[in-house]
Design a protein around this motif. Sequence first.
Motif, PDB file in Angstrom:
ATOM      1  N   ASP A 196     144.941-103.381 126.240  1.00 43.88           N
ATOM      2  CA  ASP A 196     143.582-103.668 126.706  1.00 43.88           C
ATOM      3  C   ASP A 196     143.601-103.598 128.231  1.00 43.88           C
ATOM      4  OD1 ASP A 196     141.063-104.542 127.287  1.00 43.88           O
ATOM      5  OD2 ASP A 196     141.324-106.574 126.495  1.00 43.88           O
ATOM      6  N   LEU A 197     143.016-102.539 128.755  1.00 46.60           N
ATOM      7  CA  LEU A 197     143.026-102.314 130.202  1.00 46.60           C
ATOM      8  C   LEU A 197     141.655-102.597 130.816  1.00 46.60           C
ATOM      9  CD1 LEU A 197     145.096 -98.982 130.251  1.00 46.60           C
ATOM     10  CD2 LEU A 197     145.930-101.348 130.427  1.00 46.60           C
ATOM     11  N   SER A 198     140.851-103.358 130.128  1.00 46.99           N
ATOM     12  CA  SER A 198     139.498-103.661 130.598  1.00 46.99           C
ATOM     13  C   SER A 198     139.541-104.334 131.965  1.00 46.99           C
ATOM     14  CB  SER A 198     138.786-104.585 129.605  1.00 46.99           C
ATOM     15  OG  SER A 198     138.708-103.991 128.332  1.00 46.99           O
ATOM     16  N   GLY A 199     138.697-103.865 132.872  1.00 49.36           N
ATOM     17  CA  GLY A 199     138.563-104.478 134.182  1.00 49.36           C
ATOM     18  C   GLY A 199     139.627-104.083 135.179  1.00 49.36           C
ATOM     19  N   LYS A 200     140.610-103.296 134.758  1.00 56.31           N
ATOM     20  CA  LYS A 200     141.686-102.893 135.671  1.00 56.31           C
ATOM     21  C   LYS A 200     141.305-101.593 136.391  1.00 56.31           C
ATOM     22  CE  LYS A 200     145.205-104.969 132.684  1.00 56.31           C
ATOM     23  NZ  LYS A 200     145.390-106.177 133.507  1.00 56.31           N
ATOM     24  N   THR A 201     141.912-101.391 137.553  1.00 54.09           N
ATOM     25  CA  THR A 201     141.741-100.147 138.293  1.00 54.09           C
ATOM     26  C   THR A 201     142.868 -99.200 137.917  1.00 54.09           C
ATOM     27  OG1 THR A 201     140.644-101.240 140.153  1.00 54.09           O
ATOM     28  CG2 THR A 201     141.633 -99.092 140.577  1.00 54.09           C
ATOM     29  N   ILE A 202     142.508 -98.017 137.438  1.00 53.90           N
ATOM     30  CA  ILE A 202     143.492 -97.015 137.016  1.00 53.90           C
ATOM     31  C   ILE A 202     143.496 -95.880 138.033  1.00 53.90           C
ATOM     32  CG2 ILE A 202     144.268 -95.502 135.159  1.00 53.90           C
ATOM     33  CD1 ILE A 202     144.132 -98.438 134.338  1.00 53.90           C
ATOM     34  N   ILE A 203     144.680 -95.585 138.586  1.00 54.41           N
ATOM     35  CA  ILE A 203     144.798 -94.545 139.619  1.00 54.41           C
ATOM     36  C   ILE A 203     145.770 -93.473 139.133  1.00 54.41           C
ATOM     37  CG2 ILE A 203     145.294 -94.076 142.039  1.00 54.41           C
ATOM     38  CD1 ILE A 203     144.897 -97.051 142.608  1.00 54.41           C
ATOM     39  N   PRO A 204     145.263 -92.289 138.789  1.00 57.03           N
ATOM     40  CA  PRO A 204     146.154 -91.230 138.286  1.00 57.03           C
ATOM     41  C   PRO A 204     146.928 -90.543 139.411  1.00 57.03           C
ATOM     42  CG  PRO A 204     143.871 -90.955 137.503  1.00 57.03           C
ATOM     43  CD  PRO A 204     143.856 -91.926 138.660  1.00 57.03           C
ATOM     44  N   PHE A 205     148.134 -90.120 139.094  1.00 56.21           N
ATOM     45  CA  PHE A 205     148.893 -89.208 139.959  1.00 56.21           C
ATOM     46  C   PHE A 205     149.667 -88.264 139.057  1.00 56.21           C
ATOM     47  CE2 PHE A 205     151.738 -92.798 139.260  1.00 56.21           C
ATOM     48  CZ  PHE A 205     153.008 -92.257 139.135  1.00 56.21           C
ATOM     49  N   PHE A 206     149.827 -87.011 139.513  1.00 58.67           N
ATOM     50  CA  PHE A 206     150.478 -86.050 138.631  1.00 58.67           C
ATOM     51  C   PHE A 206     151.144 -84.938 139.425  1.00 58.67           C
ATOM     52  CE2 PHE A 206     145.991 -84.866 139.026  1.00 58.67           C
ATOM     53  CZ  PHE A 206     146.061 -83.532 139.395  1.00 58.67           C
ATOM     54  N   THR A 207     152.117 -84.302 138.774  1.00 57.15           N
ATOM     55  CA  THR A 207     152.754 -83.101 139.297  1.00 57.15           C
ATOM     56  C   THR A 207     152.298 -81.920 138.448  1.00 57.15           C
ATOM     57  OG1 THR A 207     154.707 -83.501 137.920  1.00 57.15           O
ATOM     58  CG2 THR A 207     154.764 -84.306 140.194  1.00 57.15           C
ATOM     59  N   HIS A 208     152.352 -80.736 139.033  1.00 55.87           N
ATOM     60  CA  HIS A 208     151.799 -79.576 138.347  1.00 55.87           C
ATOM     61  C   HIS A 208     152.510 -78.314 138.809  1.00 55.87           C
ATOM     62  CE1 HIS A 208     149.786 -77.874 141.890  1.00 55.87           C
ATOM     63  NE2 HIS A 208     149.680 -79.133 142.278  1.00 55.87           N
ATOM     64  N   ASN A 209     152.222 -77.217 138.118  1.00 53.53           N
ATOM     65  CA  ASN A 209     152.722 -75.916 138.543  1.00 53.53           C
ATOM     66  C   ASN A 209     151.573 -74.923 138.567  1.00 53.53           C
ATOM     67  OD1 ASN A 209     154.674 -74.089 139.409  1.00 53.53           O
ATOM     68  ND2 ASN A 209     155.095 -73.386 137.333  1.00 53.53           N
ATOM     69  N   GLY A 210     150.449 -75.365 139.111  1.00 57.09           N
ATOM     70  CA  GLY A 210     149.287 -74.508 139.215  1.00 57.09           C
ATOM     71  C   GLY A 210     147.979 -75.230 138.939  1.00 57.09           C
ATOM     72  N   SER A 211     148.024 -76.265 138.095  1.00 55.22           N
ATOM     73  CA  SER A 211     146.808 -77.022 137.757  1.00 55.22           C
ATOM     74  C   SER A 211     146.616 -78.150 138.764  1.00 55.22           C
ATOM     75  CB  SER A 211     146.904 -77.577 136.337  1.00 55.22           C
ATOM     76  OG  SER A 211     147.055 -76.541 135.395  1.00 55.22           O
ATOM     77  N   SER A 212     146.339 -77.799 140.004  1.00 55.21           N
ATOM     78  CA  SER A 212     146.290 -78.793 141.074  1.00 55.21           C
ATOM     79  C   SER A 212     145.142 -79.788 140.914  1.00 55.21           C
ATOM     80  CB  SER A 212     146.177 -78.099 142.436  1.00 55.21           C
ATOM     81  OG  SER A 212     145.016 -77.290 142.484  1.00 55.21           O
ATOM     82  N   SER A 213     144.103 -79.411 140.182  1.00 58.32           N
ATOM     83  CA  SER A 213     142.977 -80.325 139.957  1.00 58.32           C
ATOM     84  C   SER A 213     143.201 -81.213 138.746  1.00 58.32           C
ATOM     85  CB  SER A 213     141.680 -79.534 139.765  1.00 58.32           C
ATOM     86  OG  SER A 213     141.743 -78.776 138.569  1.00 58.32           O
TER      87      SER A 213
END
Length: 227
Positions: A162-179
Amino acid sequence: MNKTLKSILSLVLCVCFVLALSACGKQNNDTTANNTDTNVSNNNVTDDNTDDSADITPEESTAGDSNILVAYFSWSGNTQQVANWISDKTGGELFRIIPEVEYTEDDVFDRAQDELNNGTRPPLSSHIDQEVMEQYDVIFVGFPIWWYDLPMPVWSFLEEYDLSGKTIIPFFTHNGSSSGASSISTVAELCPDSTVLTDDYFTYSGNNVDEAESAVDEWLTELGYNN
């Protein structure tokens, strides 16, 4: 004299023939290698490179003083490197998302696609106690881009708690899909009661991840999470 000349000419022709065969063999080998590289790249799992996958040691989830969690899935180590920097710079606690059956070099490409196509949520081998999860206000969620989306173990992780009310910040690595392709919208869909920073994610090429620390610094400073 003629006999000697003929012998010399025959020897020269034999040497030329052997050299020609050698050159053709090298050209065929190079073509095969190039075709292999192309096929692997087209599978869209190389957004997190496949080197050193056996050298990653999972972290155990522990309750601590931080209200920041850095949860990540990494098969090759690229996303793990970014996760380590984020943890060091924010004081966040690390948690590695690990499927019970880990991916291998032989099955990762086809298995990743099959899981995504079939909506398979692979069970995870490590978990965070709910009371521990409740202490976190901010969760950095890291992953490579696989088949233009989240790897399915990340779906398993985000749906487990249950992640209700939390701030979720994505980060990722890619090989072309920079968005991030579909990955950021997927995170938002899986966390409808959380505040997902869909415009403030961190993205970096897996091929150059060793150079990413200064970019991580700048990103965290802009977000206000750099200690």
